[in-house]
Design a protein around this motif. Structure first.
Motif, short mmCIF file in Angstrom:
data_model
loop_
_atom_site.label_atom_id
_atom_site.label_comp_id
_atom_site.label_asym_id
_atom_site.label_seq_id
_atom_site.Cartn_x
_atom_site.Cartn_y
_atom_site.Cartn_z
N PRO A 460 0.86 -0.89 0.13
CA PRO A 460 0.12 -0.05 -0.02
C PRO A 460 0.92 1.08 -0.07
N ASN A 461 0.38 2.27 -0.62
CA ASN A 461 0.89 3.60 -0.51
C ASN A 461 1.19 3.97 1.12
N GLY A 462 2.22 4.59 1.34
CA GLY A 462 2.53 5.00 2.67
C GLY A 462 3.34 3.79 3.34
N THR A 463 3.59 2.82 2.82
CA THR A 463 4.26 1.51 3.75
C THR A 463 5.69 2.15 3.73
N LYS A 464 6.52 1.88 4.81
CA LYS A 464 7.67 2.13 4.98
C LYS A 464 8.43 1.05 4.68
N GLY A 465 9.64 1.05 4.16
CA GLY A 465 10.57 0.19 3.59
C GLY A 465 10.92 -0.89 4.54
N VAL A 540 15.91 0.32 -8.26
CA VAL A 540 14.43 0.19 -8.54
C VAL A 540 13.70 1.39 -8.19
N LEU A 541 13.00 1.79 -8.99
CA LEU A 541 12.27 2.94 -8.75
C LEU A 541 10.42 2.40 -8.39
N VAL A 542 10.18 3.34 -7.29
CA VAL A 542 8.99 3.18 -6.89
C VAL A 542 7.87 3.79 -7.78
N ILE A 543 6.95 2.74 -8.19
CA ILE A 543 5.93 3.27 -9.28
C ILE A 543 4.52 2.75 -8.84
N PRO A 544 3.37 3.29 -9.07
CA PRO A 544 2.18 3.03 -8.63
C PRO A 544 1.74 1.49 -9.32
N ALA A 545 1.18 0.78 -8.58
CA ALA A 545 0.77 -0.67 -8.98
C ALA A 545 -0.53 -0.70 -9.47
N GLY A 555 -4.67 3.18 -2.95
CA GLY A 555 -3.64 2.98 -4.06
C GLY A 555 -2.47 2.18 -3.36
N SER A 556 -1.84 1.52 -4.61
CA SER A 556 -0.60 0.41 -4.26
C SER A 556 0.59 0.92 -4.87
N LEU B 468 7.82 -9.88 10.96
CA LEU B 468 7.19 -11.08 10.46
C LEU B 468 5.52 -10.45 9.81
N ASP B 469 5.40 -9.33 10.24
CA ASP B 469 4.11 -8.67 9.92
C ASP B 469 3.63 -8.64 8.46
N SER B 470 4.67 -8.25 7.80
CA SER B 470 4.34 -8.21 6.24
C SER B 470 4.00 -9.55 5.64
N PHE B 471 4.55 -10.31 6.08
CA PHE B 471 4.18 -12.09 5.60
C PHE B 471 2.70 -12.08 5.67
N ALA B 472 2.02 -11.57 6.80
CA ALA B 472 0.56 -11.95 6.75
C ALA B 472 -0.06 -11.00 5.77
N ARG B 473 0.42 -10.07 5.32
CA ARG B 473 -0.26 -9.08 4.50
C ARG B 473 -0.03 -9.32 2.93
N SER B 474 1.09 -10.09 2.34
CA SER B 474 1.66 -10.11 1.25
C SER B 474 0.36 -10.54 0.19
N ALA B 475 -0.31 -11.72 0.70
CA ALA B 475 -1.37 -12.03 -0.32
C ALA B 475 -2.40 -11.06 -0.58
N LEU B 476 -2.89 -10.31 0.61
CA LEU B 476 -3.70 -9.21 0.49
C LEU B 476 -3.27 -7.99 -0.32
N TRP B 477 -2.19 -7.69 0.04
CA TRP B 477 -1.43 -6.40 -0.67
C TRP B 477 -1.33 -6.79 -2.31
N ASP B 478 -1.10 -8.03 -2.53
CA ASP B 478 -0.88 -8.40 -4.00
C ASP B 478 -2.20 -7.98 -4.88
N CYS B 479 -3.29 -7.81 -4.09
CA CYS B 479 -4.79 -7.78 -4.85
C CYS B 479 -5.34 -6.12 -4.44
N GLY B 480 -4.40 -5.39 -3.78
CA GLY B 480 -4.60 -4.07 -3.29
C GLY B 480 -5.59 -4.09 -1.90
N LEU B 481 -5.54 -5.21 -1.10
CA LEU B 481 -6.26 -5.33 -0.03
C LEU B 481 -5.53 -5.21 1.36
N ASP B 482 -6.11 -4.98 2.55
CA ASP B 482 -5.17 -4.84 3.50
C ASP B 482 -6.04 -4.81 4.77
N TYR B 483 -5.61 -4.74 6.00
CA TYR B 483 -6.41 -4.71 7.29
C TYR B 483 -5.61 -3.76 8.36
#
Lengths: 623, 623
Positions: A460-465, A540-545, A555-556, B468-483
């Motif tokens: 998601p937009n706003g995610t920290k590295g 790598v360049l950060v781009i909208p997904a 947004g992602s 480890l937190d992002s492991f839980a979100r990765s599949a959701l993030w791939d589709c633009g979802l999150d919690y």
């Protein structure tokens, strides 16, 4: 590499630490940080005080010398190098390991009660001063500023501070004029209700004025400070650089300008007194904005009530988000860089079997091919050209004593990059010129899986590295492996190869949220001490997904590789890749073929083009 | 759920904020935090001051009332609930969203110059006081302690502070006697060279003395403080609880003990004056150890030079790493809990189609089945029994006004748990009693993929949960979802269902490295406002992992699910799972069958056993 003998130097330093000629009262400990007065990572020879006193010349490290001890803190990249470069007077403090004490914990454990700990107030960042001062005070000691740098006193043949000519960057490179940058900065200042902004970081001064220099090797910066008021611009810079008519025109020094864009040029050394004058003239509610990483000396020039300190300056944040001109420049730079590397790898493939190519020769050859490219300026950091066990020294730089010959029996790791007038590159490839072992391929493939996991991540937009860092490690972790460095750093646009405020690391301190337009590296690795090193790095360049859904309309984002250099398929154990990972590699190689292939063709580099075609054959995964 | 009308209450509060009878000088703002004097998350009715003044009774939130405004900060779990429960006097501040101001930023934006901001010094943690005080001061305001709680003044029918009987835990449950815990604590104190340790968190007092209580609903704790010296033990506790002969024996109050294990019992209310006396009697270099989350009032009782503050106390860390007796107890508790849930889900499957089961009835039924199990004490939190759109209210609790009837057309989410004398449970299952839509299955499957990614993760010893937190979100993030909540929290052993110092969250503040023996939840989710909620939660134990290699001899960790309740396969889109994920589900269900099946058999719960067998049929993935 034999260690530097420091017995006599430490004796001299311990002498001046007690000498009333140099210190108001004796200090029982003296801290020698890495940085210069601008908290630069890469520093000029005259600022390499820590390397001078210890022999250890890696890019990160802090030395502390007491009457009895001398200790050096550095991180996992440099454990081996530091151990090689320092003599027995020094104790190596391995940062990141569980039992390693902090600077303060160690000081408290070795110092007699009520000790004074000295440091040059121009070299220590204000935030670090504050933390250390507080911790030491609570243990009954005092951190004290020592005005004269004690290393400079014993460093009799210290080189002069460089003062090289400036490079002007036209609008086609920068996308925004310095005047417009000042306008934007002043609007940020108005938002925060501050009257003054002090520019202390060298890359921020360079970016703001669309100027570049070469005072520091690899980083196109020049020694200067700036103080921006709502109606004034003061640039603190030495030498006759301001006599160059082109510079004068670029900065419009002789034009009849609106007063608020008139630049006053002042001597570099006058920053402290000028800033003290600013501080003394403030009315209540008038604030001065500084980075909390500005030096303690400059921060103290502004009375506490008038300071507005932030971890990231508005320039740092604006600079990180590249505009269209900068992004296009970075793309061009990376295409040229890839051409040079295709030439190099093609050449290595032919020459290595002859047994005549050393690490230094390979590094020189890489520079030679890069220098043939348009707008090449210099390298962006010391080339890490390392084969076999040297590859495990994470920030290795070949020197005659360690120089190893490349062979068909060892892994070769090349981490290198250049400054072009249109952009900065930084790329690592790990190759084998013979037949890699199954274990080497296994490790390489885990690293590749990590590289892909970051590069292809959607977030998601706003995610920290820091939230992406574990993606790079997951495949290694599954087998009990890991690497002791972060996964990525921000990259400047014809500026410092390492820049803030974003990155990808398990460390969470330098970590503003990722935004479209930011540029970072993606460089997981694996290192086996005494044996080999693997690293795969793209910028790598950060781009909208594009995503199927769009939760809360946030947004992602994802990454687009700017680096387009083949990843050696010989090193890949295809059966450890998922189909998705396999497709990623094939798509990436297809893009390398198209984009770099066209440029190789244009430059009539036919042999390198044939090499590229060969190296980008699609992988086929047996189900 | 209609909002609480707060106009009159706010008028009264604003009156006392200016009344010389209650405040030394008028305060222009008054902060009402969630916590009690022990910074508990769950609090007794007498401490629900924020809920009293605002109507919003979620577990997290901070109210600030000024002369003109009333604002409430809460996090993503509670946005909907808070909006429902508060009237128009209140502005909801959605924490975690980009544009939401911090408490201080907001105060600075609304207060006239030179304002006083009041807060009860017993309710605000010292670390938070420090941060707020500093920020407000730099903006020209003052944070001031208001001794008398201003809410208590206007809260005329405030309930009494509870003082319920204590439960003694034998060695077979705790594994370590309270004497040995004191010995271990004193050895940590000696290591850090502190003479006194102040126990302020209720669960830490309970754990230290192997006692439990029921002063706070759901959390088996009792109101008390303790002050441990190297030779003294003081327990501050009210009521006739210390007259119970069993308690007296447990604490050996009447035995002839070595003096250093003799417990002095003192009134709960005397902690401040006793601590001030300790503070006044200290010699230089004598230190008192407190959590930096202890109240500002207690922290101030110790002069600054004598304080030793840490974010986590040695009790907090020792308590988090469960010993063999505690782990075995947690396993037993989870087996019993699974039996109750198999009964419940079997019952729901039959009853829901009749249209007679409401959220409240389902929650009551869950409690009924749990209470049939051995050593059941109470629930571990208010059951979240939610169907359809109520499922999207993350910490929903059904009340008559919102109570919805379960149907075969909606997703049902049940997040519930219990306190057993041998352990604490917390489990979420999301079910459909009809035919879920493809979209519902898709979302459920992404959440499941995230759940598995954490549960099956292998990571190095010393890794912090946030990595480890992002492991839980990765599949959701791939589709633009999150919690909008963290992925997991520490779980106590017959103690608080939320405990520190470890967890799995994108937030990095409560995050000591994970160690074998720690117990956390793994609970990713997905919520669609107004439509449905999905969450899959297991409690998992950190265990050593076997790996192919062992980098730097660090060792690796992974998780073992303690929760053994089937995950509804009807909700899974098998084709979105990888083969590895599919195997994980099948292995998990196999274990549920074996372990819970045997216990259902033993308890002669044959119908529930048939349900379990049916629900744990292996998934088959079509390639």
């Amino acid at each position: 590499m034999s260690p530097k003998i420091t017995t006599e130097l430490l004796k001299q330093l311990r002498h001046v630490m007690k000498s009333p000629k140099y210190v108001q009262e004796p200090v029982q400990a003296y801290i020698v940080p890495s940085g210069d007065a601008h908290q630069s990572e890469y520093i000029a020879p005259c600022d390499c005080r820590r390397a001078f006193i210890s022999g250890f010349d890696g890019s990160a490290g802090t030395a502390i010398v007491t009457e009895q001890h001398a200790a050096m803190w550095t991180d996992g990249r440099y454990f081996l190098q530091a151990a090689h470069q320092m003599d027995n007077n020094w104790t190596l403090m391995k940062m990141g390991l569980k039992d390693t004490p902090t600077h303060c914990d160690w000081l408290v454990s070795v110092l007699p009660e009520g000790s004074k700990v000295g440091v040059d107030p121009f070299i220590i960042p204000a935030d670090q001063w504050k933390r250390m001062s507080r911790t030491l005070r609570s243990a009954g000691h005092d951190l004290v500023p020592v005005k004269e740098n004690l290393i400079d006193i014993i460093w009799t043949d210290c080189p002069q501070r460089p003062c090289k000519p400036l490079i002007m960057l036209e609008l086609s490179y920068t996308g925004v004029s310095w005047r417009d940058k000042i306008v934007a900065l002043r609007s940020k200042m108005a938002e925060r209700k501050v009257l003054w902004f002090v520019v202390t970081a060298l890359d921020e001064v360079a970016w703001l004025f669309n100027l570049r220099g070469s005072d520091v090797e690899y980083n196109p910066v020049f020694f200067a400070y700036a103080v921006i008021g709502m109606n004034t611009i003061r640039l603190f810079i030495d030498g006759d650089r301001m006599m160059d008519p082109a510079v004068r025109e670029h900065l419009q020094l002789d034009s009849t300008l609106e007063p608020e864009f008139k630049i006053q040029v002042m001597p570099y050394g006058s920053i402290l007194s000028e800033l003290q004058a600013v501080g003394a003239g403030l009315s209540p509610k008038e604030k001065v904005w500084l980075s909390d990483k500005a030096s303690y000396a400059l921060t103290e020039a502004i009375p506490k009530a008038y300071r507005y300190l932030t971890p990231y300056t508005p320039i740092c944040i604006a600079k990180a988000v590249k505009n269209a001109s900068e992004t296009e420049g970075m793309r061009r730079a990376h295409i040229k860089d890839a051409v040079a590397l295709c030439e190099l790898f093609n050449w290595l493939e032919k020459e290595v079997p002859k047994g005549t190519v050393t690490e230094i020769i390979a590094a020189d050859k890489a520079e030679e091919f890069r220098s043939q490219q348009k707008d090449f300026v210099e390298l962006s950091f010391a080339t890490i050209s390392s084969t076999g066990p040297n590859g495990a020294i994470i920030h290795y730089k070949p020197v005659p004593e360690t120089n190893r010959t490349l062979s068909v029996n060892e892994i070769y790791l090349l981490d290198s990059g250049a400054q072009y007038k249109d952009g900065t590159t930084d790329v690592t490839r790990t190759m084998h010129f013979g037949t890699p072992s199954a274990y080497e391929k296994e490790c390489f493939t885990y690293v590749l899986k990590g590289h892909i996991a970051v590069s292809a991540a959607i977030f998601p937009n706003g995610t920290k590295g820091h939230l992406l860092d574990s993606f790079a490690r997951s495949a290694l972790w599954d087998c009990g492996l890991d690497y002791l460095h972060g996964t990525g750093h921000g990259v400047g646009s014809f500026l410092n190869v390492h820049e803030g405020p974003c990155g990808i690391s398990y460390k969470t301190f330098a970590d503003e949220p990722l935004e479209a337009g930011m540029i970072v590296s993606d460089e997981p690795g694996y290192y086996e001490d005494g044996s080999f090193g693997v690293r795969i790095e793209n910028v790598v360049l950060v781009i909208p997904a594009e995503t199927k859904y769009n939760f809360k309309n946030r947004g992602s984002l994802t990454f687009e590789p700017l680096t387009l250099v083949p990843i050696q398929t010989k090193m890949i154990d295809v059966n450890l890749l998922t189909q998705k990972e396999c497709n990623w590699v094939n798509d990436y190689h297809q893009k390398c073929r198209e984009v770099i292939g066209a440029e190789l063709e244009r430059q009539s580099r036919h042999e390198a083009l044939r090499w590229l075609i060969r190296e980008t054959e699609p992988l086929i995964r047996v189900q």
